[in-house]
Design a protein around this motif. Sequence first.
Motif, short mmCIF file in Angstrom:
data_model
loop_
_atom_site.label_atom_id
_atom_site.label_comp_id
_atom_site.label_asym_id
_atom_site.label_seq_id
_atom_site.Cartn_x
_atom_site.Cartn_y
_atom_site.Cartn_z
N TYR A 1 38.54 -0.65 -30.95
CA TYR A 1 38.05 0.13 -29.81
C TYR A 1 38.70 1.52 -29.76
O TYR A 1 38.06 2.49 -29.37
N ALA A 2 39.96 1.61 -30.18
CA ALA A 2 40.60 2.92 -30.23
C ALA A 2 39.86 3.80 -31.24
O ALA A 2 39.61 4.99 -30.99
N ARG B 1 37.78 7.38 -30.78
CA ARG B 1 38.02 8.53 -31.64
C ARG B 1 36.71 9.01 -32.30
O ARG B 1 36.40 10.19 -32.31
N ASP B 2 35.91 8.05 -32.78
CA ASP B 2 34.76 8.43 -33.62
C ASP B 2 33.46 8.56 -32.87
O ASP B 2 32.63 9.39 -33.20
N ILE B 3 33.24 7.72 -31.86
CA ILE B 3 31.91 7.67 -31.27
C ILE B 3 31.88 8.02 -29.79
O ILE B 3 31.20 8.94 -29.34
N LYS C 1 30.93 5.42 -21.84
CA LYS C 1 31.32 4.55 -22.98
C LYS C 1 32.83 4.61 -23.19
O LYS C 1 33.47 3.60 -23.45
N ARG C 2 33.35 5.82 -23.02
CA ARG C 2 34.77 6.02 -23.25
C ARG C 2 35.59 5.15 -22.30
O ARG C 2 36.49 4.41 -22.72
N SER C 3 35.25 5.18 -20.98
CA SER C 3 36.08 4.39 -20.06
C SER C 3 35.83 2.90 -20.25
O SER C 3 36.73 2.08 -20.09
N GLU C 4 34.60 2.54 -20.65
CA GLU C 4 34.35 1.12 -20.95
C GLU C 4 35.26 0.66 -22.09
O GLU C 4 35.89 -0.39 -22.02
N HIS C 5 35.33 1.48 -23.13
CA HIS C 5 36.16 1.11 -24.28
C HIS C 5 37.64 1.12 -23.95
O HIS C 5 38.40 0.27 -24.41
N ILE C 6 38.04 2.07 -23.10
CA ILE C 6 39.47 2.11 -22.71
C ILE C 6 39.81 0.87 -21.90
O ILE C 6 40.88 0.27 -22.08
N ASN C 7 38.90 0.45 -21.01
CA ASN C 7 39.18 -0.76 -20.23
C ASN C 7 39.33 -1.99 -21.12
O ASN C 7 40.15 -2.86 -20.84
#
Length: 220
Positions: free
Chosen positions: A5-6, A10-12, A19-25
């Motif tokens: 997810y990190a 970085r890539d997407i 999407k970013r906060s979903e992935h960070i969560n």
Amino acid sequence: MVKAYAEMIRDISGNNPEKRSEHINIIIDESDRLAALVNDILDLSKLESGAVEINLSAFSITKKIYEIMGRYTLLSEQQGYKFFVSANADFEAEADIIKMEQVLYNLINNAVNYTGENKTVYITQLIVDGETARIEITDTGKGIEPELLPLIFDRYYRAEKNKREVIGTGLGLSIVKQILKQHNFKFGVRSELGIGSTFWFEVKGRVTENYDDDDEEGTK
Ligand code: ADP
């Protein structure tokens, strides 16, 4: 998973705030799970190696139960869980206070996690005889198949059907078992499918005060 997810951030998803906060969560949840796993593994390996001694002292397990229940207030206020504590005496246990706290937490957390839609958990203290009290933690969940009951106290055992619903390490009950065995305290579980499960353990000590009526506390 954390790495994947990190890399996605970085890539997407880096430029897409949602999407970013979903992935960070996901990374945060996953880090919590890993930290819990590491702590459980360390606790269990210490307990199993016999490297930790138990520190016996006299303390009121009854008051400890009420104190722990106080820490579940937020869960009851915000998520609608109901806890009912019943004790007809104050029982002074002769045990390791930190370890018994861990036993209570592991069993109550499991009851909360597995209790299902009913969201109700009962904690009952019964006086068995002059020197023994029994603590029972009962949930109103799906219950455990009879053939699985002998397995659930084993390391890393997690019932298939629960794996996706409840996040866990599969080590909580092994830790409970090691602590209670080290104290020479009896413990066990009974369960009925569709009705719920009761995990119980006994502690040695003495009654210091009898309460007149059953003291029942419901935190909404
Ligand atoms: P975890 O809960 O982290 O998976 P535990 O060692 O605490 O690990 O429990 C092992 C397994 O026993 C659980 O995965 C679950 O399948 C079952 N279990 C434990 N407590 C309960 C409960 N109160 N009701 C139903 N199943 C339970």
